[in-house]
Enzyme design. Structure first.
Site, PDB file in Angstrom:
ATOM      1  N   GLU A  70       0.826  -1.210   0.000  1.00 42.26           N
ATOM      2  CA  GLU A  70       0.000   0.000   0.000  1.00 42.26           C
ATOM      3  C   GLU A  70       0.859   1.257   0.000  1.00 42.26           C
ATOM      4  O   GLU A  70       1.930   1.295   0.604  1.00 42.26           O
ATOM      5  CB  GLU A  70      -0.871   0.029   1.262  1.00 42.26           C
ATOM      6  CG  GLU A  70      -1.899  -1.061   1.294  1.00 42.26           C
ATOM      7  CD  GLU A  70      -2.663  -1.081   2.611  1.00 42.26           C
ATOM      8  OE1 GLU A  70      -3.243  -2.125   2.924  1.00 42.26           O
ATOM      9  OE2 GLU A  70      -2.671  -0.057   3.327  1.00 42.26           O
ATOM     10  N   SER A 124       9.835   6.004  10.018  1.00 38.70           N
ATOM     11  CA  SER A 124       9.182   5.602  11.264  1.00 38.70           C
ATOM     12  C   SER A 124       9.598   4.186  11.642  1.00 38.70           C
ATOM     13  O   SER A 124       9.586   3.282  10.813  1.00 38.70           O
ATOM     14  CB  SER A 124       7.658   5.670  11.070  1.00 38.70           C
ATOM     15  OG  SER A 124       6.996   5.293  12.254  1.00 38.70           O
ATOM     16  N   GLU A 182       8.641  -2.736   8.484  1.00 35.89           N
ATOM     17  CA  GLU A 182       9.519  -2.033   9.424  1.00 35.89           C
ATOM     18  C   GLU A 182      10.783  -1.645   8.651  1.00 35.89           C
ATOM     19  O   GLU A 182      11.607  -2.509   8.321  1.00 35.89           O
ATOM     20  CB  GLU A 182       9.836  -2.962  10.613  1.00 35.89           C
ATOM     21  CG  GLU A 182      10.973  -2.518  11.493  1.00 35.89           C
ATOM     22  CD  GLU A 182      10.868  -1.064  11.968  1.00 35.89           C
ATOM     23  OE1 GLU A 182       9.795  -0.643  12.425  1.00 35.89           O
ATOM     24  OE2 GLU A 182      11.875  -0.329  11.860  1.00 35.89           O
ATOM     25  N   CYS A 215      -3.839   0.784   8.402  1.00 38.55           N
ATOM     26  CA  CYS A 215      -2.564   0.446   7.779  1.00 38.55           C
ATOM     27  C   CYS A 215      -2.457  -1.050   7.504  1.00 38.55           C
ATOM     28  O   CYS A 215      -2.536  -1.872   8.400  1.00 38.55           O
ATOM     29  CB  CYS A 215      -1.470   0.889   8.742  1.00 38.55           C
ATOM     30  SG  CYS A 215       0.145   0.795   8.059  1.00 38.55           S
ATOM     31  N   CYS A 257       3.211  -6.057  16.045  1.00 38.02           N
ATOM     32  CA  CYS A 257       2.473  -5.090  16.876  1.00 38.02           C
ATOM     33  C   CYS A 257       0.987  -5.458  16.867  1.00 38.02           C
ATOM     34  O   CYS A 257       0.397  -5.668  15.804  1.00 38.02           O
ATOM     35  CB  CYS A 257       2.679  -3.664  16.361  1.00 38.02           C
ATOM     36  SG  CYS A 257       4.401  -3.142  16.384  1.00 38.02           S
ATOM     37  N   CYS A 288      -1.773  -3.530  14.696  1.00 38.47           N
ATOM     38  CA  CYS A 288      -1.436  -3.193  13.314  1.00 38.47           C
ATOM     39  C   CYS A 288      -1.848  -4.293  12.340  1.00 38.47           C
ATOM     40  O   CYS A 288      -1.506  -5.457  12.525  1.00 38.47           O
ATOM     41  CB  CYS A 288       0.074  -2.943  13.210  1.00 38.47           C
ATOM     42  SG  CYS A 288       0.596  -2.468  11.561  1.00 38.47           S
ATOM     43  N   SER A 311       7.684   4.837  17.017  1.00 38.46           N
ATOM     44  CA  SER A 311       6.344   4.416  17.436  1.00 38.46           C
ATOM     45  C   SER A 311       6.410   3.973  18.885  1.00 38.46           C
ATOM     46  O   SER A 311       7.010   2.946  19.195  1.00 38.46           O
ATOM     47  CB  SER A 311       5.867   3.262  16.552  1.00 38.46           C
ATOM     48  OG  SER A 311       5.825   3.687  15.216  1.00 38.46           O
ATOM     49  N   LEU A 312       5.810   4.766  19.755  1.00 41.64           N
ATOM     50  CA  LEU A 312       5.945   4.518  21.195  1.00 41.64           C
ATOM     51  C   LEU A 312       4.727   3.773  21.744  1.00 41.64           C
ATOM     52  O   LEU A 312       4.844   2.696  22.287  1.00 41.64           O
ATOM     53  CB  LEU A 312       6.131   5.872  21.889  1.00 41.64           C
ATOM     54  CG  LEU A 312       6.930   5.917  23.164  1.00 41.64           C
ATOM     55  CD1 LEU A 312       8.257   5.193  23.047  1.00 41.64           C
ATOM     56  CD2 LEU A 312       7.169   7.383  23.543  1.00 41.64           C
ATOM     57  N   HIS A 313       3.594   4.407  21.655  1.00 44.30           N
ATOM     58  CA  HIS A 313       2.284   3.815  21.941  1.00 44.30           C
ATOM     59  C   HIS A 313       2.015   3.423  23.389  1.00 44.30           C
ATOM     60  O   HIS A 313       0.867   3.169  23.751  1.00 44.30           O
ATOM     61  CB  HIS A 313       1.994   2.609  21.039  1.00 44.30           C
ATOM     62  CG  HIS A 313       2.108   2.906  19.574  1.00 44.30           C
ATOM     63  ND1 HIS A 313       1.640   4.067  19.007  1.00 44.30           N
ATOM     64  CD2 HIS A 313       2.650   2.207  18.543  1.00 44.30           C
ATOM     65  CE1 HIS A 313       1.891   4.060  17.701  1.00 44.30           C
ATOM     66  NE2 HIS A 313       2.512   2.952  17.406  1.00 44.30           N
ATOM     67  N   CYS A 331       5.043  -7.854   7.660  1.00 42.87           N
ATOM     68  CA  CYS A 331       5.939  -7.358   8.707  1.00 42.87           C
ATOM     69  C   CYS A 331       6.125  -8.429   9.766  1.00 42.87           C
ATOM     70  O   CYS A 331       5.211  -9.198  10.054  1.00 42.87           O
ATOM     71  CB  CYS A 331       5.313  -6.099   9.329  1.00 42.87           C
ATOM     72  SG  CYS A 331       6.379  -5.280  10.526  1.00 42.87           S
TER      73      CYS A 331
HETATM   74  N1  SAH Z   1       7.084  -0.234  11.238  1.00 38.21           N
HETATM   75  C1  SAH Z   1       7.160   1.181  11.347  1.00 38.21           C
HETATM   76  C2  SAH Z   1       6.383   1.942  10.280  1.00 38.21           C
HETATM   77  C3  SAH Z   1       5.084   1.391   9.799  1.00 38.21           C
HETATM   78  S1  SAH Z   1       3.618   1.680  10.734  1.00 38.21           S
HETATM   79  C4  SAH Z   1       6.740   1.612  12.733  1.00 38.21           C
HETATM   80  O1  SAH Z   1       6.365   0.770  13.524  1.00 38.21           O
HETATM   81  O2  SAH Z   1       6.853   2.799  13.036  1.00 38.21           O
HETATM   82  C5  SAH Z   1       3.338   3.394  10.731  1.00 38.21           C
HETATM   83  C6  SAH Z   1       2.708   3.884  12.014  1.00 38.21           C
HETATM   84  O3  SAH Z   1       1.338   3.492  12.113  1.00 38.21           O
HETATM   85  C7  SAH Z   1       3.401   3.368  13.259  1.00 38.21           C
HETATM   86  O4  SAH Z   1       3.502   4.380  14.214  1.00 38.21           O
HETATM   87  C8  SAH Z   1       2.434   2.304  13.713  1.00 38.21           C
HETATM   88  O5  SAH Z   1       2.620   1.982  15.066  1.00 38.21           O
HETATM   89  C9  SAH Z   1       1.106   2.958  13.407  1.00 38.21           C
HETATM   90  N2  SAH Z   1      -0.038   2.068  13.364  1.00 38.21           N
HETATM   91  C10 SAH Z   1      -0.089   0.782  12.999  1.00 38.21           C
HETATM   92  N3  SAH Z   1      -1.353   0.302  13.124  1.00 38.21           N
HETATM   93  C11 SAH Z   1      -2.089   1.326  13.561  1.00 38.21           C
HETATM   94  C12 SAH Z   1      -3.468   1.450  13.885  1.00 38.21           C
HETATM   95  N4  SAH Z   1      -4.319   0.416  13.768  1.00 38.21           N
HETATM   96  N5  SAH Z   1      -3.897   2.652  14.301  1.00 38.21           N
HETATM   97  C13 SAH Z   1      -3.047   3.711  14.412  1.00 38.21           C
HETATM   98  N6  SAH Z   1      -1.747   3.648  14.132  1.00 38.21           N
HETATM   99  C14 SAH Z   1      -1.271   2.453  13.721  1.00 38.21           C
END
Ligand code: SAH
Length: 345
Positions: free
Chosen positions: A93, A192, A161, A333, A117, A120, A215-217, A113
């Site tokens: 995508e 990212s 990633e 995503c 996570c 995701c 990406s912290l979360h 990937c």
């Molecule tokens: N692998 C990398 C980049 C790809 S994801 C990373 O982890 O940063 C891009 C961003 O979207 C990351 O911050 C990821 O954590 C976030 N993301 C993934 N799924 C998501 C979701 N369902 N809602 C909001 N953000 C999401």
């Protein structure tokens, strides 16, 4: 003999190949211009190269394309989401977004990937393969051709990633920013990562000028490890140390991505813990209400993300709720690819 993917080669490698084919060195520069400046799609368009040489190139190299498997256009803004088909039948995508200074493209770096996570969609069906530098460049070229726009910023935030495909991503960045070719300043590029610590340090040492987004979360090791397996390998203390290193070496402030998941990571205590974690970094936090993925139960409203933003501000952390572009086409995503694969089986 397997044909080499010509768009992934740098000028030096191209020169070696051209000389090996018995051609003068300057032909490599001409070829490189056709590929990376004029961005032609076929060797036959390279009009100042001798026909015999073009034929030689066709035998030794392939010049691939991506095809548009689906295109979703937002009715609300100018966002366009592409599902691109690759030459081996896989999909990735790419999202085109307009912003105040022009057009920005969010590209994928892997098919699937490995990172796992929980929230995701890109990771649900697992990892298939790395994208080549050419496949990353082609997401830009095909989108520019289809949309008739010039893309001035890139974010590596699509499927995959980027730091798990480090060598190809670095080569892509080198090709993108080459002064003899595409000439995009890496100041217009954001990468990212979920937090692969040794690679963050390597990237810092390159001093390329790109913006690092992490990406912290979740602000605690227990909470973050529960949703992001990478945290068990590289816990928050190590990650923060690497981020401070990135800033000290490059002078570029790290931004943090934080998907707000109601009831999971948006309490007063979470805000305080996040503030403590980022203390001394002048950090900026990008909040986004989590996109609901069908297979998972996480959810958040925009109001919840704004509420968490206020909580953070009261703790002295600078945060914004990211503009949600194309929310009418906002399959989370990786969701489009996931559906395309599901439809095949
Ligand atoms: N692998 C990398 C980049 C790809 S994801 C990373 O982890 O940063 C891009 C961003 O979207 C990351 O911050 C990821 O954590 C976030 N993301 C993934 N799924 C998501 C979701 N369902 N809602 C909001 N953000 C999401």
């Amino acid at each position: 003999m397997e044909q080499r993917d010509i768009l992934s080669l740098n000028l030096e490698e191209l020169t070696q190949a051209v000389v090996a084919m018995g051609q003068p060195r300057y032909r490599a520069t001409q070829l490189y211009q056709w590929l990376h400046v004029k961005k032609v799609t076929d060797f036959s368009e390279m009009l100042d190269l001798p026909a015999v040489f073009r034929e030689q190139l066709r035998v030794e190299f392939c010049l691939k394309r991506l095809f548009i498997a689906r295109r979703l256009e937002s009715c609300m803004d100018n966002t366009v989401k592409y599902l691109y088909g690759l030459s081996d039948g896989q999909y990735v995508e790419t999202v085109l977004m307009s912003y105040q200074h022009g057009w920005r493209l969010c590209i994928s770096t892997q098919v699937g990937c490995k990172m796992g996570c929980q929230f995701c969609a890109s990771t649900i069906a697992g990892y298939v393969r790395n994208l080549t530098p050419a496949e990353m460049l082609l997401q830009i070229d095909e989108t520019e051709r289809d949309a008739g726009v010039k893309i001035s910023g890139i974010v590596l935030m699509g499927i995959g990633e980027p730091l798990d495909n480090y060598d190809n991503v670095i080569r892509f960045l080198d090709l993108l920013s080459d002064s003899k070719g595409r000439q995009m300043s890496l100041r217009h590029v954001t990468l990212s990562t979920c937090g692969i610590v040794p690679r963050i340090r390597e990237l810092a040492d390159r001093k390329s000028g790109l913006t690092l987004a992490v990406s912290l979360h979740n602000p605690s090791d227990a909470g973050r490890s529960a949703v992001m397996p990478i945290n068990r390998r590289y816990p928050l203390a190590e990650l923060m140390e690497a981020c401070r290193y990135y800033f000290s070496v490059t002078g570029r402030r790290v931004t943090y991505e934080y998907a707000v998941m109601q009831g999971e990571n948006d309490s007063e205590a979470d805000a305080k813990a996040l503030a403590a974690l980022l203390r001394g970094q002048q950090a900026h936090v990008n909040l986004i209400p989590v996109n609901s993925v069908r297979e998972r139960s996480y959810h958040a409203t925009r109001a919840a993300a704004q509420e968490f933003m206020h909580r953070l501000e009261r703790c002295g952390v600078h945060a914004t709720v990211r503009r949600t572009l194309g929310s009418d086409i906002e399959a989370a995503c990786g969701q489009l690819r996931h559906e395309a694969n599901g439809a095949q089986t």
